[in-house]
Design an enzyme around this catalytic site. Structure first.
Site, short mmCIF file in Angstrom:
data_model
loop_
_atom_site.label_atom_id
_atom_site.label_comp_id
_atom_site.label_asym_id
_atom_site.label_seq_id
_atom_site.Cartn_x
_atom_site.Cartn_y
_atom_site.Cartn_z
N PRO A 88 0.88 -1.58 0.12
CA PRO A 88 -0.53 0.53 0.08
C PRO A 88 0.90 1.19 -0.10
CG PRO A 88 -1.04 -0.98 2.02
CD PRO A 88 0.47 -2.64 1.45
N GLU A 115 3.43 -8.39 8.81
CA GLU A 115 3.52 -7.25 8.63
C GLU A 115 4.59 -6.37 6.90
OE1 GLU A 115 1.21 -5.13 11.32
OE2 GLU A 115 1.16 -7.67 11.73
N ARG A 153 -2.84 -8.55 -20.55
CA ARG A 153 -3.59 -8.06 -21.41
C ARG A 153 -3.33 -6.78 -23.42
NH1 ARG A 153 -6.34 -4.02 -21.28
NH2 ARG A 153 -8.83 -4.22 -22.25
N ASP A 168 -9.72 0.19 -26.85
CA ASP A 168 -9.64 0.77 -25.05
C ASP A 168 -10.32 2.25 -24.88
OD1 ASP A 168 -10.07 -2.26 -24.86
OD2 ASP A 168 -8.52 -1.89 -22.70
N1 4GX Z 1 -1.27 -3.10 -2.67
N2 4GX Z 1 -1.27 -5.87 0.97
C1 4GX Z 1 1.45 -6.19 1.39
C2 4GX Z 1 2.13 -6.63 3.02
C3 4GX Z 1 2.69 -5.37 4.33
C4 4GX Z 1 2.76 -5.16 4.98
C5 4GX Z 1 3.13 -3.37 5.41
C6 4GX Z 1 4.06 -3.29 3.49
C7 4GX Z 1 3.57 -3.22 5.17
C8 4GX Z 1 -1.68 -3.97 -1.15
C9 4GX Z 1 -1.90 -3.12 -2.27
C10 4GX Z 1 -1.88 -4.67 0.17
C11 4GX Z 1 -1.54 -6.19 2.15
C12 4GX Z 1 0.45 -6.26 0.53
C13 4GX Z 1 0.16 -5.60 3.33
N3 4GX Z 1 3.91 -4.21 3.42
N4 4GX Z 1 -0.16 -4.62 -1.84
N5 4GX Z 1 1.22 -6.21 2.45
N6 4GX Z 1 -2.78 -2.68 -1.48
O1 4GX Z 1 -2.72 -4.15 0.88
O2 4GX Z 1 -1.00 -4.07 -3.29
#
Ligand code: 4GX
Length: 252
Positions: A88, A115, A153, A168
């Protein structure tokens, strides 16, 4: 194009990527997708891949050594592979990033659980951090699948020859026009007459108008970025004029 997925849950990828268009692309040899279990690169007796965070706190952190070995193993096969960490905290995925990624020949997708990964794994081995949106998943696996699906795609031959990804409307930053198929009448709602007219220029005009209307109502932010033709600007003016003189509602 080759995708190598580094994950603790390789089984998650089997069925979603085997179906439909992406599945066909694999069969045709247009893309290759390989899952690599990070646990296979944990060389201690119990194959430990995570540990408690330094400084204390909740949850577990993925250890750097198994990730380092897994990435270095892939890179020993292809030093130009590009490594993406799904998080995120990354830049938000969109069609523009998607197009840039589609020009690469080999992506490594690192999927974090718990985490996240030890910061040194990001510093030393990650080229780009991507988020698929502002919500929290249980791991990066579904995000990796989103990237693979959207990038695949765009590759030549993946969509049918009669349909190119460039058609698209998102490609020209507009939302799609409404689509209809049989039956003509469903519970009193009939298909717009123009679509049955056989008049191709009238149909094309109607579709461009509907795409503009829909974008204006639902995603006006896209219109600011859109490269509208003079004709489309004229159509948009008409739609706005119409909505002003129409007192029955929002007009569009
Ligand atoms: N877009 N996640 C990564 C593990 C994590 C936890 C804390 C870094 C810090 C996500 C998203 C996503 C959940 C993948 C937590 N990484 N990945 N994961 N939204 O929510 O790509």
């Amino acid at each position: 194009m080759r995708f190598d997925i580094l994950t603790l849950f390789p089984h998650m990828f089997s069925s979603p990527l085997r179906e439909s268009i992406v599945g066909k692309a694999i069969e045709k040899g247009l893309i290759q997708i390989r899952t690599i279990n990070i646990r296979d690169f944990a060389f201690d007796k119990h194959q430990v891949v995570d540990d408690t965070p330094y400084g204390g706190g909740q949850g577990m952190v993925m250890k750097v050594e198994p990730i380092a070995r897994a990435i270095e193993w892939v890179k020993s096969q292809n030093p130009s592979a590009w490594t993406i960490y799904l998080t995120p905290q990354g830049k938000q995925f969109n069609q523009n990033i998607c197009q840039k990624l589609s020009s690469r020949s080999h992506l490594i997708l690192l999927c974090g659980r718990y985490e996240g990964v030890d910061e040194r794994a990001r510093e030393l081995f990650v080229d780009e951090e991507i988020s698929i949106g502002d919500y929290v998943l249980t791991g990066g696996e579904l995000a990796a699948m989103v990237i693979i699906d959207a990038v695949s795609r765009l590759l030549p031959g993946v969509l049918g020859s009669d349909r190119s990804a460039e058609e698209d409307s998102f490609f020209n930053s507009l939302l799609e026009y409404p689509q209809y198929t049989l039956p003509f009448d469903f519970r009193g709602r009939s298909v717009p007459e123009v679509l049955l007219s056989g008049n191709h220029s009238a149909i094309s005009l109607w579709r461009r108008r509907e795409a503009l209307k829909r974008t204006l109502v639902r995603r006006p932010d896209l219109l600011d970025k859109a490269n509208l033709s003079d004709e489309e600007k004229k159509l948009l003016d008409d739609i706005l004029q119409e909505s002003k003189t129409d007192k029955s509602g929002d007009g569009v």
